[in-house]
Design a protein around this motif. Structure first.
Motif, PDB file in Angstrom:
ATOM      1  N   ARG A 288       0.838  -1.208   0.000  1.00  0.00           N
ATOM      2  CA  ARG A 288       0.000   0.000   0.000  1.00  0.00           C
ATOM      3  C   ARG A 288       0.872   1.258   0.000  1.00  0.00           C
ATOM      4  O   ARG A 288       0.639   2.195  -0.782  1.00  0.00           O
ATOM      5  CB  ARG A 288      -0.919  -0.022   1.223  1.00  0.00           C
ATOM      6  CG  ARG A 288      -1.900   1.131   1.292  1.00  0.00           C
ATOM      7  CD  ARG A 288      -2.778   0.971   2.526  1.00  0.00           C
ATOM      8  NE  ARG A 288      -3.844   1.948   2.596  1.00  0.00           N
ATOM      9  CZ  ARG A 288      -4.762   1.959   3.555  1.00  0.00           C
ATOM     10  NH1 ARG A 288      -4.745   1.031   4.513  1.00  0.00           N
ATOM     11  NH2 ARG A 288      -5.708   2.891   3.558  1.00  0.00           N
TER      12      ARG A 288
ATOM     13  N   ALA B  79       1.593   4.308  -3.002  1.00  0.00           N
ATOM     14  CA  ALA B  79       1.603   5.744  -2.719  1.00  0.00           C
ATOM     15  C   ALA B  79       2.907   6.383  -3.200  1.00  0.00           C
ATOM     16  O   ALA B  79       2.907   7.495  -3.742  1.00  0.00           O
ATOM     17  CB  ALA B  79       1.413   5.977  -1.224  1.00  0.00           C
TER      18      ALA B  79
ATOM     19  N   GLN C 278      -8.199  -4.199  -3.408  1.00  0.00           N
ATOM     20  CA  GLN C 278      -7.106  -3.452  -2.787  1.00  0.00           C
ATOM     21  C   GLN C 278      -6.504  -2.450  -3.765  1.00  0.00           C
ATOM     22  O   GLN C 278      -6.284  -1.284  -3.417  1.00  0.00           O
ATOM     23  CB  GLN C 278      -6.027  -4.417  -2.300  1.00  0.00           C
ATOM     24  CG  GLN C 278      -6.412  -5.209  -1.063  1.00  0.00           C
ATOM     25  CD  GLN C 278      -5.354  -6.242  -0.706  1.00  0.00           C
ATOM     26  OE1 GLN C 278      -4.941  -7.052  -1.544  1.00  0.00           O
ATOM     27  NE2 GLN C 278      -4.902  -6.216   0.535  1.00  0.00           N
TER      28      GLN C 278
ATOM     29  N   ALA D  31      -8.921   0.471  -4.230  1.00  0.00           N
ATOM     30  CA  ALA D  31      -9.001   1.351  -3.065  1.00  0.00           C
ATOM     31  C   ALA D  31      -7.728   2.180  -2.905  1.00  0.00           C
ATOM     32  O   ALA D  31      -7.791   3.398  -2.665  1.00  0.00           O
ATOM     33  CB  ALA D  31      -9.258   0.526  -1.806  1.00  0.00           C
ATOM     34  N   TRP D  32      -6.576   1.562  -3.040  1.00  0.00           N
ATOM     35  CA  TRP D  32      -5.318   2.281  -2.865  1.00  0.00           C
ATOM     36  C   TRP D  32      -5.082   3.279  -3.996  1.00  0.00           C
ATOM     37  O   TRP D  32      -4.502   4.343  -3.763  1.00  0.00           O
ATOM     38  CB  TRP D  32      -4.155   1.298  -2.786  1.00  0.00           C
ATOM     39  CG  TRP D  32      -4.256   0.334  -1.635  1.00  0.00           C
ATOM     40  CD1 TRP D  32      -5.101   0.419  -0.554  1.00  0.00           C
ATOM     41  CD2 TRP D  32      -3.508  -0.880  -1.456  1.00  0.00           C
ATOM     42  NE1 TRP D  32      -4.919  -0.659   0.276  1.00  0.00           N
ATOM     43  CE2 TRP D  32      -3.956  -1.465  -0.242  1.00  0.00           C
ATOM     44  CE3 TRP D  32      -2.519  -1.516  -2.195  1.00  0.00           C
ATOM     45  CZ2 TRP D  32      -3.416  -2.676   0.229  1.00  0.00           C
ATOM     46  CZ3 TRP D  32      -1.985  -2.704  -1.733  1.00  0.00           C
ATOM     47  CH2 TRP D  32      -2.428  -3.271  -0.527  1.00  0.00           C
TER      48      TRP D  32
ATOM     49  N   GLU E 255      -7.119   6.294  -3.113  1.00  0.00           N
ATOM     50  CA  GLU E 255      -6.480   7.030  -2.014  1.00  0.00           C
ATOM     51  C   GLU E 255      -5.418   8.002  -2.524  1.00  0.00           C
ATOM     52  O   GLU E 255      -5.188   9.055  -1.927  1.00  0.00           O
ATOM     53  CB  GLU E 255      -5.803   6.058  -1.047  1.00  0.00           C
ATOM     54  CG  GLU E 255      -6.732   5.275  -0.158  1.00  0.00           C
ATOM     55  CD  GLU E 255      -5.977   4.276   0.696  1.00  0.00           C
ATOM     56  OE1 GLU E 255      -6.634   3.542   1.452  1.00  0.00           O
ATOM     57  OE2 GLU E 255      -4.730   4.210   0.607  1.00  0.00           O
ATOM     58  N   ASN E 256      -4.766   7.624  -3.615  1.00  0.00           N
ATOM     59  CA  ASN E 256      -3.644   8.402  -4.122  1.00  0.00           C
ATOM     60  C   ASN E 256      -3.981   9.219  -5.363  1.00  0.00           C
ATOM     61  O   ASN E 256      -3.082   9.690  -6.066  1.00  0.00           O
ATOM     62  CB  ASN E 256      -2.475   7.460  -4.416  1.00  0.00           C
ATOM     63  CG  ASN E 256      -1.874   6.874  -3.158  1.00  0.00           C
ATOM     64  OD1 ASN E 256      -1.163   7.554  -2.427  1.00  0.00           O
ATOM     65  ND2 ASN E 256      -2.169   5.616  -2.885  1.00  0.00           N
TER      66      ASN E 256
END
Length: 266
Positions: free
Chosen positions: A132, A136, A195, A198-199, A202-203
């Motif tokens: 994760r 990022a 995953q 979602a990740w 997030e970024n």
């Protein structure tokens, strides 16, 4: 100070010093490796907007991907933490203009900050202690409008593979991760599509394209023996690798992630 005999880096990532031959034979040798490369040869031009832009190849291993992009006019920087793998990459890339950089993914904001219009990171995140955080880091290296070609080992496909092999208790308990010991090459952090989605969100990355790599081949009771059967299998893989639900069970999931241009204007 890390143990030089340990298969793990100081931060807990699985590395491949001493395993170049095993890595080459298991992941690129044989019919499955050939199929993976054949599918990438077709999918990368379909899924990426390529116009000779500079490329950062993260965890470039033996150099196959770097060579593919360099042959098509891209200025390639290959980053790889393993000295042995980097030596093998240098040999395989003779004749190509590729910059080689010995560095783990976590060091790239200092060693190769960019921002990069094009990044490739294939079959790397599943070997890291914190995939994760790694995504990022990759997002931070990407220029607005830039593309990240990301390929990850699919946890859902690994579960199905264990069921097909009769490892029912292991599948039921969801004990799918490799331990990173000896010369086994089951990833320590196989990932799900949920995953990655979602990740990415997030970024600030958008999933533009997705495909499955080897959606059928790894579940065959016997590998194809004749050239004709291998051609039929490749045709099947090419036909269904981007269609739902088949792509979801590819041994690897291949994504084009994009940093939207509107972020720059905002």
């Amino acid at each position: 100070m890390s143990d030089p005999a340990s298969p793990f880096s100081p931060v807990g990532d699985r590395h491949f010093d001493g395993l170049a031959d095993k890595f080459a034979a298991s992941l690129y040798g044989g019919a499955r490796g050939e199929l993976r490369l054949a599918l990438l040869d077709r999918l990368l031009p379909e899924m990426l907007d390529l116009h000779d832009q500079p490329l950062l190849d993260v965890g470039g291993g033996l150099g196959q991907l770097a060579g593919w992009f360099a042959a098509r006019g891209h200025a390639v920087t290959l980053a790889e933490p393993s000295a042995e793998m980097l030596t093998r990459a240098r040999e395989s890339l003779a004749g190509h203009e590729v910059k080689l950089l010995q560095a783990p993914l976590q060091a790239l904001p200092e060693r190769a900050p960019g921002p990069w219009p094009l990044i490739a990171c294939h079959a790397v995140l599943e070997w890291l202690a914190d995939p994760r955080a790694a995504l990022a880091t990759l997002a931070g290296l990407l220029a607005p409008g830039g593309q990240l070609s990301l390929m990850v080992f699919n946890r859902d496909a690994l579960r199905l593979s264990n069921v097909v092999k009769g490892n029912l208790e292991k599948a039921l308990a969801d004990r799918l991760e490799g331990q990173g010991l000896r010369k086994r090459l089951t990833p320590i952090a196989p990932l799900t599509h949920a995953q990655v989605a979602a990740w990415s969100a997030e970024n600030g990355l958008r999933i533009r394209e997705v495909a499955g790599i080897r959606v059928f081949a790894d579940y065959l009771r016997q590998p194809p023996e004749s050239d004709a059967d291998r051609e039929r299998l490749l045709a099947l893989e090419q036909r269904y690798c981007r269609l739902d639900p088949h792509w979801r069970l590819g041994r690897y999931l291949l994504y084009t992630l994009e940093r939207p241009l509107e972020e720059a204007s905002a």
